[in-house]
Every structure is written in structure tokens, then in C-alpha cells.
Write a protein that holds these residues in place. Sequence first.
Motif, PDB file in Angstrom:
ATOM      1  N   SER A 138      -5.583  11.853  -7.507  1.00 52.06           N
ATOM      2  CA  SER A 138      -6.796  11.990  -6.829  1.00 52.06           C
ATOM      3  C   SER A 138      -7.271  11.689  -5.431  1.00 52.06           C
ATOM      4  O   SER A 138      -7.651  12.810  -5.182  1.00 52.06           O
ATOM      5  N   LEU A 139      -6.402  10.827  -5.207  1.00 56.98           N
ATOM      6  CA  LEU A 139      -6.068  11.056  -4.225  1.00 56.98           C
ATOM      7  C   LEU A 139      -5.389  12.125  -3.286  1.00 56.98           C
ATOM      8  O   LEU A 139      -5.810  13.158  -2.043  1.00 56.98           O
ATOM      9  N   SER A 140      -4.434  13.169  -3.713  1.00 58.25           N
ATOM     10  CA  SER A 140      -3.789  13.873  -3.371  1.00 58.25           C
ATOM     11  C   SER A 140      -5.036  15.111  -3.292  1.00 58.25           C
ATOM     12  O   SER A 140      -5.233  15.656  -2.790  1.00 58.25           O
ATOM     13  N   MET A 146      -5.429  11.209   8.465  1.00 59.63           N
ATOM     14  CA  MET A 146      -5.106   9.573   8.536  1.00 59.63           C
ATOM     15  C   MET A 146      -5.510   8.240   7.477  1.00 59.63           C
ATOM     16  O   MET A 146      -5.671   7.664   6.821  1.00 59.63           O
ATOM     17  N   LEU A 147      -6.926   8.967   6.678  1.00 63.84           N
ATOM     18  CA  LEU A 147      -7.334   8.043   5.583  1.00 63.84           C
ATOM     19  C   LEU A 147      -6.565   8.460   4.415  1.00 63.84           C
ATOM     20  O   LEU A 147      -6.148   7.582   3.592  1.00 63.84           O
ATOM     21  N   TYR A 148      -6.009   9.740   4.198  1.00 67.92           N
ATOM     22  CA  TYR A 148      -4.930  10.206   3.239  1.00 67.92           C
ATOM     23  C   TYR A 148      -3.985   9.376   3.498  1.00 67.92           C
ATOM     24  O   TYR A 148      -3.637   8.814   2.524  1.00 67.92           O
ATOM     25  N   ALA A 208      -0.040   4.784   1.209  1.00 62.96           N
ATOM     26  CA  ALA A 208       0.144   3.638   1.714  1.00 62.96           C
ATOM     27  C   ALA A 208      -0.746   2.342   0.789  1.00 62.96           C
ATOM     28  O   ALA A 208       0.675   1.802  -0.206  1.00 62.96           O
ATOM     29  N   VAL A 209      -1.294   3.005   0.429  1.00 60.97           N
ATOM     30  CA  VAL A 209      -2.422   1.084  -0.886  1.00 60.97           C
ATOM     31  C   VAL A 209      -2.090   1.900  -2.183  1.00 60.97           C
ATOM     32  O   VAL A 209      -0.876   1.385  -2.618  1.00 60.97           O
ATOM     33  N   VAL A 210      -1.238   3.086  -2.211  1.00 62.89           N
ATOM     34  CA  VAL A 210      -0.825   3.891  -3.689  1.00 62.89           C
ATOM     35  C   VAL A 210       0.777   2.921  -3.222  1.00 62.89           C
ATOM     36  O   VAL A 210       0.982   2.947  -5.551  1.00 62.89           O
ATOM     37  N   VAL A 211       0.731   3.397  -2.707  1.00 62.79           N
ATOM     38  CA  VAL A 211       2.552   3.044  -2.633  1.00 62.79           C
ATOM     39  C   VAL A 211       2.771   2.182  -3.158  1.00 62.79           C
ATOM     40  O   VAL A 211       3.783   1.547  -3.668  1.00 62.79           O
ATOM     41  N   SER A 212       2.146   0.743  -3.104  1.00 59.64           N
ATOM     42  CA  SER A 212       2.715  -0.288  -2.971  1.00 59.64           C
ATOM     43  C   SER A 212       2.190  -0.160  -4.046  1.00 59.64           C
ATOM     44  O   SER A 212       2.438  -1.179  -4.952  1.00 59.64           O
TER      45      SER A 212
END
Lengths: 472, 242
Positions: free
Chosen positions: A34-36, A340-342, A347-351
Motif C-alpha cells: 500500500s505504501l508503495s 520524506m513521508l515515504y 523505515a516503519v515497515v522495514v522494522s
Amino acid sequence: MKILKLSILELMRRPKKNMLIASSIVIAVALLTSLSIVSNSANLAIMEIIAKTGHTLTVRPAASSSGANAGGKGQEYKLTTSEVVLGSYIPEAAVPEIMKNYDEAIKAGWEKKGGLVSNPGVPGVVLEPATWAPRLFEKAEVNGQEVIVTGIELRKEYFVRFWWNLTSGQWPADTDIKDVNTNISTQYKLDSHGNVVIDKTSYGVDSSGRIIAEEEKKKDKVAPVKPILKGWDDAYLGGAYAKARGLKLGDRLAINKTEFTVRGILEETNSADDYMVFIPLSTAQSLFRKEGLISLVSVRAMCPNCPVGDAMVELNKNVTGITAVSQLDVAGVQFDFFNMLYKFLLAVVVSTIAVGIFSIFNIVTGSLYARIREIGMLKAIGASRSQLFRIFIYEHFILGLAAGIIGYLLGLGMAYILNTLLDIGAVIRISTDFLPRALILGVVCSLVAIIYPAYKLSKLKITETFRTQWES
Amino acid sequence: MDNSNGTAFLELKNVNKTFNLSYGEVTALEHVSLTINKRELVALVGPSGSGKTTLLNIIGSLDRPSKGEVILEGTRIDTLSEEELVHFRREKFSFIFQDAKPLRMLNVLENTLLPFNFFKPKNRNGNIRNEGIEIIKSLGLGHRLYHMPSQLSGGEIQRVAIARALITHPAMILADEPTANLDRDNRLFVIETFRKLSKEKDIAIVLSTHDLEIANRADRIVHLKDGVFLKDEAIACPPCKV
Ligand SMILES: Nc1ncnc2c1ncn2[C@@H]1O[C@H](COP(=O)(O)OP(=O)(O)O)[C@@H](O)[C@H]1O
Ligand SMILES: [Mg+2]
């Protein structure tokens, strides 16, 4: 094939545990998808705007904002933007130098960035030479009332301000534009006797860095224009101005006693343009006795992400007598914001994924060790090490693949929700571009968690597995 | 040693087995020499921890001796690589475990045919599936062919394990306490089945047990204590002794 069947059966045997494992992968994949999709859609939308507008740079006379220029006669008018500055000028002859500096700075900055920013699918993402358009502002009496009359080179202006539309009328044909802009401004100047004057404006810089034009000298020598070329008396009106004055296509205008014909009315753009009267630059220069002078040059970069900032710095450093101001588009700001938001969300998703893999690892290790007796039995009846390993790998490959597909679908849904929540307003573009990525992510997450325990288990000595079996 | 029941199939020569643990060495078997013949049914008897399981593992090439030799039909197998041993296991041995859990997601027939998920049956004419059905029927489970393990009793589960052991036509079956969790009828069924199989199908069978009633139905009893042979007694007329 038979091993694959065992894997599938094995998967179905522990639906709850597998759903638990799958769910963390599904979440990770859905988040990333979704982010992508959202950021890609937003970026594409922004990139399209930037690709169209480019970043514009405005080059004005140095210190033009002080207002105390042009022999004290200068008065500064600020309409809706700070674009309109009266009474200070740049010689037209300075434009080549400005553009040369600009192009070099863009090219250098571009190369420093490592060439093209990869944004496939965005039209116009190539480094083209910048286009520029000069303007000459003057306050004049139009039909008896004071208004800003702006001299423009129609063809260039229209290209830089591509968003201009006519609500009525039409632009002059290409050939006419050429006549009006090129011929008049660079070749024909008429003196008081109607003779052609070849304009060779020279300019210098005074102690305060201001360009000294020769307008004073010319003042007496140049008479009101009597241009002879087609289109010299075309006028285009800002939408708000036309409305306020009730002017229509074909109406006649008197600007400082010279007659013009309204050839077009501009759609309103919520800028100073809406209140202006536009006439050909050469006509304006003659009419206002500003031959060879302009108030500003707008430069439109022809690439998204053009290092316009670099160009601005270089111009201000290298060219005396001018001030370059970068007008980073709203789109550009948005673009940076989304990037920036992305990055933040990424980073949130990766963690999340890292934590997810760790928990999968734990679940999997637990369930594998619970299967240890079975593994020993399979080995004893003739399963080889690699066959056992394959059972685990297939299981988790399928699991990851399924989780990837579900995560992808969920991600599509989430993209819509995110889009609405964040009010990005980008059109969500459903493409299968992210599907392979989603599937790979699902499978990799699933496999990463299993490979080590599976390897260890398949290497376990049979007697060790039996011991667990027989002693438990 | 009594070799009268047939020709030597497998031989252990002076086998020692020690386990290295963090707190020291444990000796599970010491100086064990044993010959097992074709068609022979051997019972390993001994208290818990006496080394029965360890011995079965070494016989069946699931584990290697620390010292000594394991010779199968004239070939030394304890020095073979893991890859080579896979073939021996597939072709020569079948294992039956005390807690003979079949795979839960496969039915009786599928569990019986499970080995052939990993390798192809050799030297068969006829349908392997039909053979599986025949074997299951011969063990009295004909009405359970497509049942899942969860629907079976302990005795039935042990028969599935026997069926699975038989489908590969092994030369030897190794059964570690196969009767431990069964009632008497089922225990007797298992040992009688083993008797029949060893004679009718020329299979050497070694089982471990605590149960003397069961052991006395074997051709031979090997007594183990603390990893050492106590005695190796032949039963003259196995069923008569009961
Ligand atoms: N894998 C192993 N690691 C360590 N010690 C073992 C292992 N297998 C067996 N032993 C030890 O060897 C001895 C014999 O065990 P085992 O063969 O299981 O006996 P049984 O089957 O007769 O009960 C025991 O003392 C046991 O603790
Ligand atoms: Mg044991």
C-alpha cells in the motif's frame, strides 16, 4: 512432486499456526504494497506536474525589490505575487549570458545527481534545454485607466506558462508569432521617421551593481511606434481585467493613445496575470521607450528534479546586475514531502518486517522441533536429507506465496484507505508492478525464518531425533 | 551361537558405543557381538537403559558404533557415508517404533505407501497401490483403508506401521518396543504376525521388549544389561513355551 504433496498436506495440518505465521507476512506485504502504491501514485502525479511545469526561475534586475531604482521614477507594485516590479530593467542582451550560466549549472547539477532520476512512465523526463520568456512591465493608461501593461514574446510566454488557456479568441499563428516576436524585436525598430533602427543595446553596471540602461539617452530620439508588421497591435487580456472592464474579443483598446485590438482573453489563473493587458514585447518596448529592456525573464526547467536551486546560486554568483529567484513549485514541495513521508513509513515497515521475521522464526522453530519425531521417522523410512529440507522449503514457499498474494490484495485496499486518509488526492493506479515484489517479499520472509532451523533439523542425526521420540 | 535358523544376514563384531555428553561419556554398549540370520525373529530383552534402542539403531544403520564393525551380507556398512546409508535403509531395513505415529494428514493406505514418496519401489510387477491394499487387508485392516489415523485404535495404528514396514519388501525389520502400548490381544497379534512374516517372507526381525511373554514367542532372546550381553538363548519351540 510427492514431496510437494506432503508439504501441502503438512501445511493444511496446522492451519492455526500457519495462519499466524502468514498473518505477519500478510501485514508486512500489505503495508509495503500500500505504501508503495500510494507513494508511487502520489509521486507519479507530482512528477507529471513537475514534468509539465518544470521548476521556474525568475531573473530580475538586482536589488529590484528596493523600489528606489530607475532614477527615482521607479515605483514598486505588488499584486498577488511579487512578480510585477516596475522601474528597473535588465537589458535583453543579457539573456544569452543568463541562459548560458543557467544551462551549465543545470547540467552540472544534473550530472552530480547521477543523471536521470528514474521515474519510468513519467512523460518528459529528459534533460531538454530550458525555455525562457521575457516580460516588460509598465504602468500605462488603457482606455483612460491605469493598468499594468505587459510586453511578452507570445510564443515563448505561452510555452513557459503552458497552463495559459484562452476563454475566447486565439493565439496568433506560428508565422505571425514569429513575425511579431522575432522580426520586430530583433530586427526592426522604428525611429521617429519610421525608419528601421537596429537595436544594439549596451549596458554597464554602476557602483551599486545596478544595470545602467541607456533609456534616458534614447528618450528623445525614439518616437511613438508605428509598427508595420502583422500582429503588432494584438492585445491579450487577463480574465479578471476583461471581466471588470466588460471587454470582449475584437474590442479596441487605447494604450497610451495607441490603438490595439483584443485578440484573446485569458482564463483566470489566480495570479497577477489576471489583471494585466498583454501586448507584443517589441511593441511595448517601443511604446514605453524601453527598447532593448525587459523587467524579468522566466526560465522554465524542462526536467522534474532539475537542480534549479543550483542554477539560482550560480546565476547570482556569476551574472552581475541580476537576482535569480527560484520558485519551487508547490508540486516540488509536495514531492519532497512525500519522499520524506515515504522514507519514514518505509523505515516503519522495514522494522515491522524485521520484528515479524523474528516472531515467525520463533513460531517456526517451535513447530519444527515439535515435528522432530516425525522427521526421524521420515528419515528412517528413507527420506534423504535434501528431501526433508525440501519438505520444509516447499511448505514455506507456498505459505509465503499465499501470504504475498493476500498481502498484495490487502495492500491494494489499504492504498485506497491511505489515499483517502492522507488526502493525497492522487489517483491510485492499480498496476501489477508491485505484485512480483509482494510475492518475493512474502516468500523471502517465510523462507528466511525457516532456512536455518530446517537446515539444522535435516542435518540432525537420526538417533538424536529418535531419542527425542523414544524418550518423550 | 545358534545359526541353525538360516544364513547370516547381519553381523556385529565387538561393537562399542559411547555417547559424549557435556558431563562426560556414557557407555551404552560394550563388546557386543551378534549374528542375525535370515528368517530369524530375535527379541532384545533388558531393563530400561540397558542399550536395546542403541543396539537397534546400530543394527539398522541409523547410528554408527564407536568401535567395532557392522557387516551386512558381507559388506561393512558402519563406515559408509550418510548418502550411501540412505540406500541401505531404503532397500534393506524397515523400522517400527514404539510410538508408531503415522502421519496425521494421510489415511491408512497413504501412510502405508509413504516410503514411496521418497523413492521408487524396486523390482515390482503389479500395482503398488493394490499391493498396499493387500498388505493392509492381510493385517485385518481392510475396512480401514481410507480412515485417518485419528480414527484408529492403538492396535490398528501399530498395524499401519507394520504395513508400512512391509511395503518396501525389507530384508530386515527393526522394531523398538512395538508392543509396549498395546493390550494383550494386540501384543500377541503383533508377535504372531512377526513370526509369520519372518518365516513366510524370509525377513529377519529384531524387536526389543520388556515383555517376556512376547519375547518367548521369538526364535531367540538376547538379554542385555548395562550395555553388555547377559545371555543369548534360543527358544526351541517358541510358541510351545508360552
Ligand atoms: N543419543 C544419546 N545421547 C546420550 N546418551 C544416550 C543416547 N542414547 C542412549 N544413551 C544412553 O545410553 C544408554 C542406553 O540407552 P538406550 O539404548 O536408549 O536403552 P534402552 O533402549 O534399553 O532403554 C542409556 O544410559 C542412555 O542414557
Ligand atoms: Mg529404548
